[in-house]
Write an enzyme that holds these catalytic residues in place. Sequence first.
Site, PDB file in Angstrom:
ATOM      1  N   LYS A 119      -5.654 -23.093   6.377  1.00 54.58           N
ATOM      2  CA  LYS A 119      -6.279 -21.988   5.638  1.00 54.58           C
ATOM      3  C   LYS A 119      -6.018 -20.650   6.312  1.00 54.58           C
ATOM      4  O   LYS A 119      -5.584 -19.678   5.664  1.00 54.58           O
ATOM      5  CB  LYS A 119      -7.787 -22.223   5.539  1.00 54.58           C
TER       6      LYS A 119
ATOM      7  N   THR B 189     -13.966 -16.814   8.025  1.00 51.21           N
ATOM      8  CA  THR B 189     -12.674 -16.160   7.870  1.00 51.21           C
ATOM      9  C   THR B 189     -12.176 -16.434   6.456  1.00 51.21           C
ATOM     10  O   THR B 189     -11.790 -17.562   6.136  1.00 51.21           O
ATOM     11  CB  THR B 189     -11.668 -16.699   8.904  1.00 51.21           C
TER      12      THR B 189
ATOM     13  N   LYS C 181      -9.893 -10.539  12.620  1.00 49.69           N
ATOM     14  CA  LYS C 181      -9.901 -12.001  12.749  1.00 49.69           C
ATOM     15  C   LYS C 181      -8.579 -12.593  12.258  1.00 49.69           C
ATOM     16  O   LYS C 181      -8.109 -13.600  12.782  1.00 49.69           O
ATOM     17  CB  LYS C 181     -11.066 -12.597  11.957  1.00 49.69           C
TER      18      LYS C 181
END
Length: 307
Positions: free
Chosen positions: A250, A102, A178
Site C-alpha cells: 500500500k 498513511t 510520511k
Amino acid sequence: MTDPAADRYTVAVLGLGAMGLPMASRLATRLTVHGFDIAEERLALAREAGVETFGSAREAARGADAVLLAVRNEAQLEDVLFGDAGIAPELSRGAVAILTSTVGTGAVDGTAQRLAELGVDLVDAPLSGGPVRAGQGDLLVVVGASPSALERARPVLDLLASTLSVVGDRAGDGQALKTVNQLLCGVHIAAAAEALALADALGLDRARTLDALTAGAAGSFMLGDRGRRMLSAYDDGGAPVLSRLDIFVKDLGIVGRAARTAGLPTPVAAAAEQLFLMGQSMGLEAEDDSAVIRVLAPELRKAPDEA
C-alpha cells in the site's frame, strides 16, 4: 505535558485492533476514552483498560472533543466518516479528527474540506512505531495541521508521541512527509533482504554478517531491526508480525502515485515495490514485512502454507 484539565477531555478511538487498543489504553490513563470495534473480544479488552465502549462508531464519536482515526486505506477513511453509518454527522463543531494512518495526500485534501464544512478540523498525524510503543506513548508522529487544530489535538498527541514533528500548517503536510519516510523504509527493507540473501548465497554466516554490517557504514535502522527478523525466516520459519508485508504494498503504491503526480522518477522505490508485490503474490501479505526475503532466497520461496 498535557493540560491539568485533560481528564475532562474526551477522545473516541474507532477500531481497537493491534494499534487502536494500545493507543486507547494509553489515552485512558489521562483522558476519557470512548471506544468502538466490531469484535466483542476487543471491546472487552478495552473495558479492562478503562475505556468506555459503545455499540456503534457514531455513538462513540458523539460529543467527543477528538476522534482518532486509524484506518487501512482511503476507502476506509471515506466509509468511517461519510458512509451510510459514517460518523461525520455526529461530530461536534470545534472537534478535531486525528488521522493517524498513511493514506496519501490525495485522500486528505478532500476529506479536510468536507469536515471543515461541518466545523471540524482534520489533524493529519501519521505515526510510526508499533503496538508496544503505542501503549508506552513512544510513537513518532508527524503532523500537518493549523495551529488552532493542533492545540485542540494536543491532549491526544502528547500522550501518544515521544517525538512529535510539526511539518506544516495544513492537512496533507503530514501525509507528504510520511510518504517520503515510507519510500526510504521500503527501500531499506528491500535492500536488507537482498544483502542478507546474497550473504547466504556466498556461504557467509548470516548472524555474523548482520553484526558486521550494522556496525559499519552500511548499517541502518531497518537493516538492524528487519535484518534480525529476516534471520528468523531461516531459523524459525518467520518473525512475529509487527508490520504486515501488504502495508508496504500500500505505502509504496502511495509513493509511486505521489511521484508520478509530481513528475519525479523514483526507480529505486519502484523496484522495492515490485519485491513486496511479489511477496504478496506468493501469499505473504499477512506475514511480517521482513518476509520479503522469501522472494529472494531460493530455499525460502515457499508460501506460508507450503513451508
